[in-house]
Design an enzyme around this catalytic site. Sequence first.
Site, mmCIF file in Angstrom:
data_model
loop_
_atom_site.group_PDB
_atom_site.id
_atom_site.type_symbol
_atom_site.label_atom_id
_atom_site.label_comp_id
_atom_site.label_asym_id
_atom_site.label_seq_id
_atom_site.Cartn_x
_atom_site.Cartn_y
_atom_site.Cartn_z
ATOM 1 C CD GLU A 77 -1.948 3.874 5.900
ATOM 2 O OE1 GLU A 77 -3.120 3.465 5.979
ATOM 3 O OE2 GLU A 77 -0.980 3.122 5.806
ATOM 4 C CG ASP A 95 0.745 1.936 2.917
ATOM 5 O OD1 ASP A 95 0.894 1.895 4.155
ATOM 6 O OD2 ASP A 95 -0.289 1.523 2.354
ATOM 7 C CB ILE A 97 2.164 -2.089 7.206
ATOM 8 C CG1 ILE A 97 3.358 -2.037 8.157
ATOM 9 C CG2 ILE A 97 1.703 -3.540 7.033
ATOM 10 C CD1 ILE A 97 3.058 -2.547 9.558
ATOM 11 C CG ASP A 98 -0.735 -1.628 0.579
ATOM 12 O OD1 ASP A 98 -1.755 -1.086 1.049
ATOM 13 O OD2 ASP A 98 -0.687 -2.134 -0.554
ATOM 14 C CB THR A 100 -3.019 -3.023 8.083
ATOM 15 O OG1 THR A 100 -4.219 -2.471 7.557
ATOM 16 C CG2 THR A 100 -1.884 -2.039 7.881
ATOM 17 C CG ASP A 237 -3.041 2.543 -0.268
ATOM 18 O OD1 ASP A 237 -2.443 2.005 0.681
ATOM 19 O OD2 ASP A 237 -4.066 3.247 -0.116
#
Length: 298
Positions: A77, A95, A97-98, A100, A237
């Site tokens: 990302e 990703d 941090i999915d 956020t 994601d």
Amino acid sequence: MAGNTSDNAPNLRGIHDFLITLAYRAGEIITNALPEISGTDSKKNSADLVTQYDKAVEDVISTSLKEKYPHYKFHGEETYDPAHPLTSAPTFVVDPIDGTVNFVHGFPQACISLGFAVDCIPVVGVVFNPFTKSLYTAIRGEGAFLNRNTKLPLKGGNLEPLQGLENALIAVEWGSDRDGSNWETKVRTFEKLGQTKEAGGSMVHSLRSLGSAALNLCAVATGTLDLYWEGGCWAWDVCAGWVILEEAGGIVVDGNPGNWKPRLDGRKYLAVRASPDGRGQKEIVEEFWSQIQGRLEY
């Protein structure tokens, strides 16, 4: 493909185990960020801080992967470049941090999502929620697991068949775009799903939003959610959660009607949980497609 260690095929078991190690390492970075985020004075500062942690986590992951697997591509990302789209080459799809927005608010539904794709097909998935200590993993052809020892779906042989939208618990997401045709399609579809049948709707059992595509997919994989409809998210994601769901007996089709084989980077998805012998999967997909009000254009 799983377990193949020839020069021409990735060692999926080795990749799987290394991604788990990275997920735990990234989880430590994320959880250590929480006190600073909760102390910020504005949403802007919180967003800036999250971006810093996103980049920090992705840097740790990408550096480690490039050192251990220098011949594989990386698709993340924070380093995404539209000039270099996803290809058929073996690729880590990440990703950092999915979820956020959840992370900013301290809502414990955020995760690290680490996928590996070959020919644009997800073949290894690791999703780790460091706040609940939930680890979801899968290797194509070897099943999906929660915390490495509980096979998915959770109910196993006692999983009930799918019985139409009126009995379904469905995940949806509002997304970041709050106007335009995609917004209208989503809102009018949400309304249609929730309306009574007398008003022309489906009257689904209920709708949920976890705020994380990866965790929505994993919830469908466990069998706690029946479906998840999404438009607007990205390959990073969904890559890891996709293989976890399929290895748990679920399916992923297009978020728009008619396409049973969506692209990993297609940005429109409908995920359906496992059902004994696949009973009801095709029917509930077609029922859902009939309720979509417009088309998702991404």
